[in-house]
Design a protein around this motif. Structure first.
Motif, PDB file in Angstrom:
ATOM      1  N   GLY A 272      -3.838  20.124  21.494  1.00  0.00           N
ATOM      2  CA  GLY A 272      -3.416  20.983  22.606  1.00  0.00           C
ATOM      3  C   GLY A 272      -4.378  22.173  22.674  1.00  0.00           C
ATOM      4  N   PRO A 273      -4.120  23.138  23.550  1.00  0.00           N
ATOM      5  CA  PRO A 273      -5.027  24.293  23.659  1.00  0.00           C
ATOM      6  C   PRO A 273      -5.216  25.056  22.346  1.00  0.00           C
ATOM      7  CG  PRO A 273      -3.391  24.318  25.405  1.00  0.00           C
ATOM      8  CD  PRO A 273      -3.022  23.200  24.509  1.00  0.00           C
ATOM      9  N   THR A 274      -4.162  25.153  21.514  1.00  0.00           N
ATOM     10  CA  THR A 274      -4.298  25.912  20.260  1.00  0.00           C
ATOM     11  C   THR A 274      -5.328  25.246  19.343  1.00  0.00           C
ATOM     12  OG1 THR A 274      -1.978  26.526  20.427  1.00  0.00           O
ATOM     13  CG2 THR A 274      -3.007  26.866  18.297  1.00  0.00           C
TER      14      THR A 274
ATOM     15  N   GLU B  14      -5.745  14.040  17.020  1.00  0.00           N
ATOM     16  CA  GLU B  14      -4.768  14.073  18.119  1.00  0.00           C
ATOM     17  C   GLU B  14      -4.100  12.696  18.256  1.00  0.00           C
ATOM     18  OE1 GLU B  14      -3.255  16.179  20.461  1.00  0.00           O
ATOM     19  OE2 GLU B  14      -2.321  14.269  20.976  1.00  0.00           O
ATOM     20  N   ALA B  15      -2.777  12.711  18.331  1.00  0.00           N
ATOM     21  CA  ALA B  15      -2.024  11.447  18.398  1.00  0.00           C
ATOM     22  C   ALA B  15      -2.194  10.729  19.746  1.00  0.00           C
ATOM     23  CB  ALA B  15      -0.548  11.737  18.144  1.00  0.00           C
ATOM     24  N   LEU B  16      -2.404  11.491  20.816  1.00  0.00           N
ATOM     25  CA  LEU B  16      -2.495  10.891  22.164  1.00  0.00           C
ATOM     26  C   LEU B  16      -3.920  10.365  22.434  1.00  0.00           C
ATOM     27  CD1 LEU B  16      -0.459  13.570  24.183  1.00  0.00           C
ATOM     28  CD2 LEU B  16       0.334  11.348  23.356  1.00  0.00           C
TER      29      LEU B  16
ATOM     30  N   GLY C 205      -3.628  18.359  16.079  1.00  0.00           N
ATOM     31  CA  GLY C 205      -3.067  18.717  17.384  1.00  0.00           C
ATOM     32  C   GLY C 205      -4.177  19.112  18.350  1.00  0.00           C
TER      33      GLY C 205
ATOM     34  N   PHE D 128       7.666  18.052  12.820  1.00  0.00           N
ATOM     35  CA  PHE D 128       8.210  16.685  12.932  1.00  0.00           C
ATOM     36  C   PHE D 128       8.752  16.211  11.586  1.00  0.00           C
ATOM     37  CE2 PHE D 128       4.921  17.046  16.206  1.00  0.00           C
ATOM     38  CZ  PHE D 128       5.666  16.766  17.330  1.00  0.00           C
TER      39      PHE D 128
ATOM     40  N   PRO E 113       5.762  25.987  27.928  1.00  0.00           N
ATOM     41  CA  PRO E 113       5.971  27.223  27.164  1.00  0.00           C
ATOM     42  C   PRO E 113       4.696  28.059  27.091  1.00  0.00           C
ATOM     43  CG  PRO E 113       5.718  25.365  25.677  1.00  0.00           C
ATOM     44  CD  PRO E 113       5.595  24.819  27.054  1.00  0.00           C
TER      45      PRO E 113
ATOM     46  N   GLY F  20       2.347  22.100  18.346  1.00  0.00           N
ATOM     47  CA  GLY F  20       3.337  22.573  19.322  1.00  0.00           C
ATOM     48  C   GLY F  20       4.556  23.225  18.686  1.00  0.00           C
TER      49      GLY F  20
ATOM     50  N   LEU G  76      -6.606  28.511  31.238  1.00  0.00           N
ATOM     51  CA  LEU G  76      -7.925  28.819  30.693  1.00  0.00           C
ATOM     52  C   LEU G  76      -7.941  28.488  29.210  1.00  0.00           C
ATOM     53  CD1 LEU G  76      -8.500  32.448  31.987  1.00  0.00           C
ATOM     54  CD2 LEU G  76     -10.067  30.563  32.370  1.00  0.00           C
TER      55      LEU G  76
ATOM     56  N   VAL H 122      -1.162  12.199  12.146  1.00  0.00           N
ATOM     57  CA  VAL H 122      -1.011  12.557  10.734  1.00  0.00           C
ATOM     58  C   VAL H 122       0.407  12.205  10.319  1.00  0.00           C
ATOM     59  CG1 VAL H 122      -0.984  14.468   9.090  1.00  0.00           C
ATOM     60  CG2 VAL H 122      -2.744  14.360  10.852  1.00  0.00           C
TER      61      VAL H 122
HETATM   62  P1  NAD Z   1       0.794  21.384  22.397  1.00  0.00           P
HETATM   63  O1  NAD Z   1       2.191  20.923  22.342  1.00  0.00           O
HETATM   64  O2  NAD Z   1       0.180  21.693  23.711  1.00  0.00           O
HETATM   65  O3  NAD Z   1      -0.154  20.282  21.698  1.00  0.00           O
HETATM   66  C1  NAD Z   1       0.156  19.703  20.443  1.00  0.00           C
HETATM   67  C2  NAD Z   1      -0.587  18.368  20.318  1.00  0.00           C
HETATM   68  O4  NAD Z   1      -0.386  17.872  19.000  1.00  0.00           O
HETATM   69  C3  NAD Z   1      -0.058  17.300  21.271  1.00  0.00           C
HETATM   70  O5  NAD Z   1      -1.121  16.859  22.095  1.00  0.00           O
HETATM   71  C4  NAD Z   1       0.466  16.204  20.349  1.00  0.00           C
HETATM   72  O6  NAD Z   1       0.193  14.909  20.833  1.00  0.00           O
HETATM   73  C5  NAD Z   1      -0.309  16.467  19.052  1.00  0.00           C
HETATM   74  N1  NAD Z   1       0.398  15.999  17.848  1.00  0.00           N
HETATM   75  C6  NAD Z   1       1.703  16.171  17.542  1.00  0.00           C
HETATM   76  N2  NAD Z   1       1.986  15.637  16.324  1.00  0.00           N
HETATM   77  C7  NAD Z   1       0.830  15.131  15.858  1.00  0.00           C
HETATM   78  C8  NAD Z   1       0.484  14.467  14.643  1.00  0.00           C
HETATM   79  N3  NAD Z   1       1.375  14.239  13.678  1.00  0.00           N
HETATM   80  N4  NAD Z   1      -0.802  14.070  14.478  1.00  0.00           N
HETATM   81  C9  NAD Z   1      -1.720  14.313  15.442  1.00  0.00           C
HETATM   82  N5  NAD Z   1      -1.448  14.948  16.597  1.00  0.00           N
HETATM   83  C10 NAD Z   1      -0.187  15.353  16.804  1.00  0.00           C
HETATM   84  O7  NAD Z   1       0.713  22.638  21.382  1.00  0.00           O
HETATM   85  P2  NAD Z   1      -0.168  23.978  21.460  1.00  0.00           P
HETATM   86  O8  NAD Z   1      -1.605  23.677  21.638  1.00  0.00           O
HETATM   87  O9  NAD Z   1       0.231  24.778  20.283  1.00  0.00           O
HETATM   88  O10 NAD Z   1       0.355  24.689  22.767  1.00  0.00           O
HETATM   89  C11 NAD Z   1       1.738  25.096  22.894  1.00  0.00           C
HETATM   90  C12 NAD Z   1       1.961  25.661  24.300  1.00  0.00           C
HETATM   91  O11 NAD Z   1       1.233  26.862  24.448  1.00  0.00           O
HETATM   92  C13 NAD Z   1       1.495  24.733  25.410  1.00  0.00           C
HETATM   93  O12 NAD Z   1       2.373  24.834  26.494  1.00  0.00           O
HETATM   94  C14 NAD Z   1       0.153  25.289  25.798  1.00  0.00           C
HETATM   95  O13 NAD Z   1      -0.173  25.041  27.149  1.00  0.00           O
HETATM   96  C15 NAD Z   1       0.317  26.776  25.505  1.00  0.00           C
HETATM   97  N6  NAD Z   1      -0.989  27.347  25.113  1.00  0.00           N
HETATM   98  C16 NAD Z   1      -1.894  27.584  26.101  1.00  0.00           C
HETATM   99  C17 NAD Z   1      -3.141  28.099  25.766  1.00  0.00           C
HETATM  100  C18 NAD Z   1      -4.148  28.323  26.862  1.00  0.00           C
HETATM  101  O14 NAD Z   1      -3.832  28.100  28.026  1.00  0.00           O
HETATM  102  N7  NAD Z   1      -5.344  28.754  26.553  1.00  0.00           N
HETATM  103  C19 NAD Z   1      -3.477  28.354  24.429  1.00  0.00           C
HETATM  104  C20 NAD Z   1      -2.527  28.074  23.442  1.00  0.00           C
HETATM  105  C21 NAD Z   1      -1.294  27.568  23.798  1.00  0.00           C
END
Ligand code: NAD
Length: 480
Positions: free
Chosen positions: A201-203, A236-238, A199, A147, A351, A300, A417, A270
């Motif tokens: 998300g799942p990662t 997490e921002a959300l 972040g 970002f 993705p 992400g 998962l 952040v």
């Molecule tokens: P994501 O996009 O799913 O999550 C990123 C999160 O970071 C979001 O919730 C967002 O609100 C937050 N965020 C963004 N900017 C921020 C900030 N400045 N401060 C705080 N929070 C902030 O990213 P990801 O987890 O890397 O996943 C990427 C894709 O890969 C997704 O589609 C996910 O479903 C997939 N994935 C799936 C798995 C699994 O199923 N086990 C594992 C890893 C990734």
């Protein structure tokens, strides 16, 4: 045991001595495959390449099983257990494939050429080459989203490639060793022992979970003086973590994290990243400074430079800034000889590895059908030229219609998962018309077996299972 050993030996033989292959044939069409992640590797695995010359171009010469990457950052798994050389796949194809460890730098969708340069770390000249393609399989993935926040690339650690996991492991252990160094101030120890994940998300969630396991299982054993000072914060921002999972699993994850003393700061974004601290803004728009030792950035993905360049050449068709637009047959809008799949595509699907690998299977079958259709067309032309019987012509026309009728790509979601630490995982699985959510230790066993069975080779399965057993017996290796 005898059978298992026998099976293993049989596999190794085949793996070491692949059979004879047909030579590349200048009369056949050329498919250039960019990338060797989930989409491109699934495509390569499933393609019957008898009718095609295949060229693979990717800056790394192996496939990485990315879902298990968080486990590498703390030493639960060894890096080499989750990678497979791309040549293991291409060497088993019917016709010889060319594999270039190189980075694609340009695509000309009009001339139908792709330019790439050698990705060697030792060869300074980085030779650049341009080759023609008949079809291009565009599976280059995406890059980490920052970002535009200052300091992220410099001080944060991403979690996408093997080198990222290695960097995290080194930084984590550096923090522990420096915090253990004689005469450190209390304030500095607290900073070094604060691991911040951005972040939810799942990662980010999976990484926080692995870090917690490391604390409980190993840190207390090997660094007893400082172990209790380790803090993990997930920002997490959300309003909640894991927005793509069900409400029940979000609550389960958040309560597991609470028990595991992982601080979850939601509605907090952040805004700035410094060498030793981050600036965050909370829901009331107040800003705070949070000191950290290790910063993992998992917010992400965004489109790669190469994708932006390609989109810039097709301005009328490519207007989505998030990535490549395709039709429902994975053809790039404005360049129908290019098929795009996986994270490079901005479309209706998330993705994920699951989407990319299903697209790879679909595309492999489709390109085989297209080759069959070409052959039938040639046959028809010949039959018509030589005045063949109308009944025979009709039979070939019917066959051609059947082959040429390619259904569009349809994704079938098999569930999501995620591992959340302390031997617990969560699963959202479609079940009849609804969905089945589950979390806990049994789900972790399901998570393990699902990942083991998705690993592409028996070699990788064996290595991953051996790593899990090793860690159970001896703990994680904390050497840097
Ligand atoms: P994501 O996009 O799913 O999550 C990123 C999160 O970071 C979001 O919730 C967002 O609100 C937050 N965020 C963004 N900017 C921020 C900030 N400045 N401060 C705080 N929070 C902030 O990213 P990801 O987890 O890397 O996943 C990427 C894709 O890969 C997704 O589609 C996910 O479903 C997939 N994935 C799936 C798995 C699994 O199923 N086990 C594992 C890893 C990734």
């Amino acid at each position: 045991v005898l059978t298992a050993t026998g099976a293993f030996i049989y596999f190794s033989q085949k793996d070491l001595y692949p059979g004879e292959q047909l030579d590349q044939d200048p009369k056949k069409k050329t498919i250039v495959v960019l990338g060797n992640g989930w989409g491109s590797t699934s495509f390569l695995k499933n393609l019957d390449n008898e009718e095609y010359n295949v060229v693979v171009v990717s800056p790394r010469n192996y496939f990485l099983f990315s879902p298990l990457l968080p486990s590498v950052t703390v030493g639960t798994l060894e890096a080499r257990s989750i990678i497979q050389p791309t040549r293991y796949i291409t060497r088993h194809k019917k016709r010889k494939c060319a594999v270039y460890e190189a980075e694609a730098t340009d695509i000309d969708p009009v001339k139908k050429t792709v330019t790439f340069k050698d990705a060697s770390e030792t060869n300074e000249t980085h030779k650049e080459v341009t080759i023609p393609y008949d079809y291009l399989v565009y599976g280059v993935g995406a890059e980490n989203q920052t970002f535009g926040i200052k300091g992220v690339k410099e001080y944060g650690c991403f979690l996408k490639e093997l080198k990222d996991a290695d960097r995290i492991r080194r930084k984590l252990l550096d923090c522990l060793e420096t915090a253990s160094f004689t005469g450190q101030s209390e304030e500095e120890i607290n900073r070094l022992m604060h691991m911040v994940v951005v972040g939810g998300g799942p990662t980010g969630v999976e990484y926080a979970g692995e870090l917690h396991d490391f604390l409980i299982d190993d840190l207390r054993k090997w660094y007893p003086e400082i172990a209790d000072k380790l803090r993990i914060t997930l920002i997490e921002a959300l309003p909640n973590v894991l927005p793509a999972f069900s409400k029940q699993l979000i609550e389960y994850t958040e309560s597991t994290f609470k028990t595991n003393k992982i601080d979850v700061m939601t509605r907090t974004a952040v805004k700035d990243v410094g060498e030793k601290s981050v600036i965050v803004q909370d829901a009331n728009k107040n800003t705070h400074e949070i000191p950290y030792g290790l910063l993992v950035w998992a917010t992400g993905n965004t489109a790669r430079e190469l994708s932006r360049k390609l989109m810039g050449k097709l301005p009328e068709h490519q207007t989505n800034r998030r990535g490549i637009t395709t039709d429902d047959h994975l053809r790039v809008a404005g360049a129908p000889e290019i098929f795009a799949l996986g994270d490079a595509v901005a479309g209706q699907y998330a993705p994920t590895a699951q989407v990319a690998s299903q697209q790879g299977v679909w595309l492999a079958r489709t390109l085989v059908k297209m080759a069959q259709a070409e052959k039938l067309k040639e046959e028809l032309n010949q039959m018509r030229a030589t005045g063949a019987e109308p009944a025979d012509v009709e039979r070939v026309v019917k066959k051609l219609n059947r082959v040429a009728d390619v259904p569009s790509f349809n994704y079938s979601h098999q569930g999501s998962l995620a591992y959340i630490g302390s031997e617990k995982a969560i699963a959202d699985v479609p079940f009849f018309n609804g969905s089945f959510s589950s979390g806990g230790v049994a789900t972790m066993l399901f998570w393990r077996s699902a990942y083991i069975s998705t690993l592409y080779s028996l070699r990788n399965r064996t290595l991953v299972m051996a790593d899990w057993a090793k860690v159970k017996l001896f703990g994680r290796d904390v050497s840097r």
